[in-house]
Design a protein around this motif. Structure first.
Motif, PDB file in Angstrom:
ATOM      1  N   VAL A  32       1.053  -1.478   0.093  1.00 52.05           N
ATOM      2  CA  VAL A  32       0.139  -0.134  -0.160  1.00 52.05           C
ATOM      3  C   VAL A  32       1.072   1.257  -0.034  1.00 52.05           C
ATOM      4  N   THR A  33       2.092   0.931   0.609  1.00 45.34           N
ATOM      5  CA  THR A  33       2.458   2.586   1.452  1.00 45.34           C
ATOM      6  C   THR A  33       3.730   2.485   0.183  1.00 45.34           C
ATOM      7  N   THR A  34       4.198   1.388  -0.737  1.00 43.70           N
ATOM      8  CA  THR A  34       5.405   2.017  -1.406  1.00 43.70           C
ATOM      9  C   THR A  34       4.530   1.459  -2.889  1.00 43.70           C
ATOM     10  N   LEU A  35       4.118   2.218  -4.265  1.00 44.94           N
ATOM     11  CA  LEU A  35       3.987   2.109  -5.752  1.00 44.94           C
ATOM     12  C   LEU A  35       4.916   1.714  -6.696  1.00 44.94           C
ATOM     13  N   PRO A  36       5.121   0.841  -7.403  1.00 48.64           N
ATOM     14  CA  PRO A  36       5.739   0.562  -8.756  1.00 48.64           C
ATOM     15  C   PRO A  36       6.072   1.469  -9.811  1.00 48.64           C
ATOM     16  N   PHE A  37       6.614   1.610 -10.973  1.00 51.93           N
ATOM     17  CA  PHE A  37       6.671   2.749 -11.804  1.00 51.93           C
ATOM     18  C   PHE A  37       6.725   2.176 -13.091  1.00 51.93           C
ATOM     19  N   TYR A  38       5.954   2.220 -14.341  1.00 54.65           N
ATOM     20  CA  TYR A  38       5.794   1.898 -15.013  1.00 54.65           C
ATOM     21  C   TYR A  38       5.874   2.421 -16.190  1.00 54.65           C
ATOM     22  N   ASN A  39       6.224   1.426 -17.763  1.00 50.27           N
ATOM     23  CA  ASN A  39       7.075   2.610 -18.697  1.00 50.27           C
ATOM     24  C   ASN A  39       6.657   1.760 -19.971  1.00 50.27           C
ATOM     25  N   GLU A  40       6.146   0.499 -20.045  1.00 45.69           N
ATOM     26  CA  GLU A  40       4.806   0.482 -21.029  1.00 45.69           C
ATOM     27  C   GLU A  40       4.457  -0.499 -21.018  1.00 45.69           C
ATOM     28  N   ALA A  41       3.111  -0.578 -22.535  1.00 48.06           N
ATOM     29  CA  ALA A  41       1.697  -1.209 -22.434  1.00 48.06           C
ATOM     30  C   ALA A  41       1.365  -2.071 -21.419  1.00 48.06           C
ATOM     31  N   THR A  42       2.356  -3.503 -21.271  1.00 54.00           N
ATOM     32  CA  THR A  42       2.112  -4.737 -20.421  1.00 54.00           C
ATOM     33  C   THR A  42       2.182  -4.219 -19.050  1.00 54.00           C
ATOM     34  N   PHE A  43       2.445  -3.342 -18.498  1.00 54.08           N
ATOM     35  CA  PHE A  43       2.521  -2.784 -16.951  1.00 54.08           C
ATOM     36  C   PHE A  43       3.333  -3.359 -16.078  1.00 54.08           C
ATOM     37  N   THR A  44       4.186  -3.921 -16.740  1.00 49.46           N
ATOM     38  CA  THR A  44       5.501  -4.463 -16.263  1.00 49.46           C
ATOM     39  C   THR A  44       5.775  -3.611 -14.541  1.00 49.46           C
ATOM     40  N   PRO A  45       5.865  -3.703 -13.122  1.00 51.78           N
ATOM     41  CA  PRO A  45       6.239  -2.894 -11.836  1.00 51.78           C
ATOM     42  C   PRO A  45       7.626  -3.008 -12.142  1.00 51.78           C
ATOM     43  N   HIS A  46       8.228  -1.814 -11.876  1.00 53.42           N
ATOM     44  CA  HIS A  46       9.632  -1.207 -11.743  1.00 53.42           C
ATOM     45  C   HIS A  46       9.627  -0.815 -10.764  1.00 53.42           C
ATOM     46  N   TRP A  47      10.340  -0.930  -9.594  1.00 51.04           N
ATOM     47  CA  TRP A  47      10.695  -0.633  -8.480  1.00 51.04           C
ATOM     48  C   TRP A  47      11.765   0.050  -8.579  1.00 51.04           C
ATOM     49  N   PHE A  48      11.669   1.081  -7.879  1.00 53.23           N
ATOM     50  CA  PHE A  48      12.770   2.484  -7.935  1.00 53.23           C
ATOM     51  C   PHE A  48      12.530   3.170  -6.258  1.00 53.23           C
ATOM     52  N   ASN A  49      13.853   3.827  -5.364  1.00 52.23           N
ATOM     53  CA  ASN A  49      13.289   4.755  -4.198  1.00 52.23           C
ATOM     54  C   ASN A  49      13.254   6.266  -5.513  1.00 52.23           C
ATOM     55  N   VAL A  50      12.358   6.483  -4.804  1.00 48.77           N
ATOM     56  CA  VAL A  50      11.792   8.007  -5.797  1.00 48.77           C
ATOM     57  C   VAL A  50      13.343   8.801  -5.897  1.00 48.77           C
ATOM     58  N   GLU A  51      14.226   8.684  -5.454  1.00 45.61           N
ATOM     59  CA  GLU A  51      15.315   9.236  -5.124  1.00 45.61           C
ATOM     60  C   GLU A  51      16.220   8.940  -6.723  1.00 45.61           C
ATOM     61  N   ASP A  52      15.955   7.946  -6.780  1.00 43.10           N
ATOM     62  CA  ASP A  52      17.541   7.101  -8.075  1.00 43.10           C
ATOM     63  C   ASP A  52      17.385   7.820  -9.445  1.00 43.10           C
ATOM     64  N   GLU A  53      18.338   7.719  -9.592  1.00 37.07           N
ATOM     65  CA  GLU A  53      18.716   8.628 -10.983  1.00 37.07           C
ATOM     66  C   GLU A  53      18.127   8.247 -12.524  1.00 37.07           C
ATOM     67  N   LYS A  54      17.879   6.446 -11.791  1.00 38.97           N
ATOM     68  CA  LYS A  54      17.228   5.777 -13.205  1.00 38.97           C
ATOM     69  C   LYS A  54      15.830   6.961 -13.646  1.00 38.97           C
ATOM     70  N   LEU A  55      15.224   7.581 -12.484  1.00 38.07           N
ATOM     71  CA  LEU A  55      14.095   8.031 -13.321  1.00 38.07           C
ATOM     72  C   LEU A  55      14.227   9.545 -13.797  1.00 38.07           C
ATOM     73  N   ASN A  56      15.355   9.641 -13.480  1.00 39.44           N
ATOM     74  CA  ASN A  56      15.201  11.098 -14.244  1.00 39.44           C
ATOM     75  C   ASN A  56      14.777  10.587 -15.989  1.00 39.44           C
ATOM     76  N   THR A  57      15.115   9.009 -16.191  1.00 37.26           N
ATOM     77  CA  THR A  57      15.604   8.710 -17.728  1.00 37.26           C
ATOM     78  C   THR A  57      14.149   8.308 -17.855  1.00 37.26           C
ATOM     79  N   PHE A  58      13.181   8.064 -17.466  1.00 37.29           N
ATOM     80  CA  PHE A  58      12.389   6.591 -17.622  1.00 37.29           C
ATOM     81  C   PHE A  58      10.910   7.370 -17.617  1.00 37.29           C
ATOM     82  N   HIS A  59      10.325   6.900 -18.340  1.00 39.86           N
ATOM     83  CA  HIS A  59       8.931   7.183 -19.105  1.00 39.86           C
ATOM     84  C   HIS A  59       7.870   7.913 -17.961  1.00 39.86           C
TER      85      HIS A  59
END
Length: 222
Positions: A32-59
């Motif tokens: 409930v308290t931690t939600l994944p990130f999604y970047n394509e139509a299959t909605f495969t979950p990706h788990w990141f810390n919200v401060e992760d630099e990878k999110l700068n180039t994520f969808h």
């Protein structure tokens, strides 16, 4: 001695059960308290810390410019630092749209006084859903224009947003053109950084209640 042994076994079992229960509670709370990130139509979950630099180039949801029921320009900046829920509808839809609109109204009422949460409904028939039509629809459905934007604009932009930005359709692998009608019951949850954090069946009351809980979880991310 036998009594002590039995008592020891009893307390061991109790501690094991309590430990297992606490673990289950923590796991449920984690979902409930931690939600994944999604970047394509299959909605495969990706788990990141919200401060992760990878999110700068994520969808992220791409830039857009549309017009709402009040005739005001609505862009990605309208939702800057906001959590929002997006869906796609049309005012003359006799099927799923009335129920979707009713459930969006549930979300509106739940977060009516919360300025950090907004709603965004795109018409998929912009050629007929003009500003005045959206305005009449909004009044009929008790839409709060400060909270909930019903938007129209270029058909190609709206359809590109639905298919390429929000991934709302479920026909995976089927090539669609702007001439193919866009029709979906999905609600999409977007965070303050324009990342997709969840997709929900907008016809399902249980899914809508889960969406409410997930919005509350996103608010805790800061």
């Amino acid at each position: 001695m036998k009594r002590l042994t039995c008592k020891y076994i009893f307390y061991t079992i109790v501690l094991f059960v309590l430990s297992f229960s606490c673990k289950n509670i923590e796991e449920k709370q984690g979902r409930v308290t931690t939600l994944p990130f999604y970047n394509e139509a299959t909605f495969t979950p990706h788990w990141f810390n919200v401060e992760d630099e990878k999110l700068n180039t994520f969808h992220k949801i791409s830039d857009f410019e549309l017009v709402n029921q009040e005739g005001k320009i609505v862009t990605q900046n309208t939702f800057k630092d906001k959590i929002y829920i997006a869906d796609f509808f049309f005012t003359t839809c006799p099927g799923i749209c009335p129920k979707m609109t009713a459930n969006m109204k549930v979300l509106q009422d739940e977060f009516l006084t919360d300025d950090s949460v907004l709603l965004l409904s795109h018409t998929v028939t912009p050629e007929t859903d003009s500003v005045s039509v959206l305005k009449a629809y909004a009044e009929d459905k008790q839409v709060d224009s400060d909270k909930w934007h019903l938007v129209t604009g270029e058909r190609s932009l709206i359809y590109d947003l639905g298919r390429q930005a929000y991934f709302v359709e479920e026909d995976l692998g089927k090539l669609k053109t702007k001439d193919d009608f866009l029709h979906t019951e999905n609600f999409v949850l977007i965070d303050k950084r324009r990342h997709i954090r969840g997709i929900y069946n907008g016809l399902n009351k249980t899914a809508v209640q889960q969406l409410i809980e997930d919005i509350k979880a996103l608010k805790k991310e800061g």
